[in-house]
Design a protein around this motif. Structure first.
Motif, PDB file in Angstrom:
ATOM      1  N   ILE A  70       0.857  -1.186   0.000  1.00 53.42           N
ATOM      2  CA  ILE A  70       0.000   0.000   0.000  1.00 53.42           C
ATOM      3  C   ILE A  70       0.892   1.234   0.000  1.00 53.42           C
ATOM      4  N   CYS A  71       0.870   1.964  -1.085  1.00 54.87           N
ATOM      5  CA  CYS A  71       1.734   3.149  -1.212  1.00 54.87           C
ATOM      6  C   CYS A  71       0.895   4.322  -1.719  1.00 54.87           C
ATOM      7  N   PRO A  74      -1.033   9.121   3.295  1.00 58.62           N
ATOM      8  CA  PRO A  74      -1.167   8.614   4.663  1.00 58.62           C
ATOM      9  C   PRO A  74      -2.610   8.378   5.098  1.00 58.62           C
ATOM     10  N   HIS A  77      -3.891   4.697   4.580  1.00 56.87           N
ATOM     11  CA  HIS A  77      -3.171   3.521   5.047  1.00 56.87           C
ATOM     12  C   HIS A  77      -3.983   2.646   5.990  1.00 56.87           C
ATOM     13  N   ALA A  81      -5.060  -1.115   4.794  1.00 55.83           N
ATOM     14  CA  ALA A  81      -4.402  -2.231   5.471  1.00 55.83           C
ATOM     15  C   ALA A  81      -5.429  -3.156   6.107  1.00 55.83           C
ATOM     16  N   THR A  93       2.429  -1.123   4.464  1.00 56.99           N
ATOM     17  CA  THR A  93       2.033   0.248   4.154  1.00 56.99           C
ATOM     18  C   THR A  93       3.257   1.153   4.210  1.00 56.99           C
ATOM     19  N   GLU A  94       3.251   2.171   3.376  1.00 56.91           N
ATOM     20  CA  GLU A  94       4.231   3.234   3.536  1.00 56.91           C
ATOM     21  C   GLU A  94       3.972   3.929   4.878  1.00 56.91           C
ATOM     22  N   THR A 120       5.123  -1.623   8.516  1.00 60.38           N
ATOM     23  CA  THR A 120       5.199  -0.217   8.125  1.00 60.38           C
ATOM     24  C   THR A 120       6.551   0.078   7.499  1.00 60.38           C
TER      25      THR A 120
END
Length: 327
Positions: A70-71, A74, A77, A81, A93-94, A120
């Protein structure tokens, strides 16, 4: 074993830092999803995915991937997720894992309930200079960690609205440094922070292990001048200096006891290995194949969201914030 992978997000960061690393990993990229179908199609074409989606839930239902990267921004996320894990997929996730500590806890609860991995992308934990620094800190020779000092800056592109965390300097940019402080020195016991305009921060930290720290953060410098300086002081004569995530020197008195200095040229100061992007993605895949908890798991990284909220609370109240009493 090759991991059946899907990617959600096809913007600038992912196209430069995530997709180019996939060929080095034990993965098969099955699908790319983005709200902009053109971006998704472009990434799919460049990196070998056959399916393109604009609806992540449809992707999860039809593709049933083993794992999802997942990019996105914010703000997405947490939900993405949770949706991925509810569909049976491990999730990466980023940073940050959510925009609130409560949101990160919700992601952690889903990971625990489903038994799936959620990791993360806090890249500095995987930068070789910091990995080597952490090993030195944990060595008997280094002695007790006493002082951590970090100076970190960005160019003036952030707003100063503390109510908008998705474009906020402290969360969007500085969260890497907040996580780095915990990685190097352990959990934070208390925080005192002041700010001029939410674009410049002075943060004092006391760590549970007894060390103290200072973190200076500014968005009033320039993007063309890389600024990241970390000084770590242990027992008598033991100290480490790290600059820009890639060069590290460890001193033992007047002697240079260890160092890390890449001997190659890298475009605009970036390297997938030296900056940690390659390492964090490799860790995610290895943890899946080895059926173990990864470094920078959601259970570990959610503490960084707590630290972020403690800093915000201190700047608002003007008081020292104690971690044990902070809800």
């Amino acid at each position: 074993m090759n991991i059946r992978l899907a990617a959600i997000g096809a913007g600038r960061l992912s196209s430069r830092r995530i997709y180019p690393n996939l060929h080095l990993l034990p993965v098969e990229l099955l699908a790319v999803c983005d709200l902009d179908r053109g971006l998704a199609s472009s990434m799919a074409s460049r990196f070998g995915a056959k399916a393109v989606y604009t609806d992540h839930k449809r992707l999860l239902e039809e593709i049933r991937p083993d794992a999802v990267i997942i990019c996105t921004g914010p703000e997405g996320h947490e939900k993405l997720a949770i949706d991925a894990m509810e569909a049976g997929a491990h999730a990466y996730t980023e940073k940050p894992p959510a925009v609130t500590y409560a949101g990160a806890k919700a992601v952690q609860e889903t990971a625990r309930r489903t038994g799936l991995i959620c990791m993360t992308g806090f890249k500095k934990r995987f930068a070789p200079a910091y990995v080597k620094s952490k090993a030195a800190i944990d060595s008997a020779e280094f002695g007790k960690l006493n002082l951590l000092s970090i100076d970190y800056a960005a160019g003036p592109t952030y707003d100063n609205d503390p109510t908008n965390p998705t474009t906020q300097f402290l969360l969007d940019f500085c969260v890497h440094i907040l996580d780095l402080s915990r990685y190097l020195a352990g959990e934070v016991a208390s925080v005192y922070a002041i700010t001029t305009d939410h674009l410049n921060y002075a943060v004092n930290l006391r760590f549970e292990g007894g060390a103290i720290g200072t973190v200076a953060l500014s968005s009033n410098r320039d993007w063309t001048v890389s600024t990241e300086k970390v000084e770590i002081t242990g027992g008598p004569g033991q100290f480490i200096s790290v600059e820009n995530s890639i060069s590290m020197v460890r001193h033992s008195g007047a002697i240079i006891a260890d160092w890390h200095s890449p001997n190659h040229s890298i475009s605009v100061g970036d390297s997938m290995v030296e900056t940690g992007f390659a390492g964090e993605l490799e860790e995610f895949c290895n943890a899946i194949n080895e059926k173990r908890t990864p470094r920078s798991s959601i259970s570990e990284s959610m503490g960084t969201l707590k630290l972020y909220e403690m800093i915000m609370a201190s700047t608002k109240s003007g008081q020292v914030i104690d971690a044990k009493s902070f809800a």
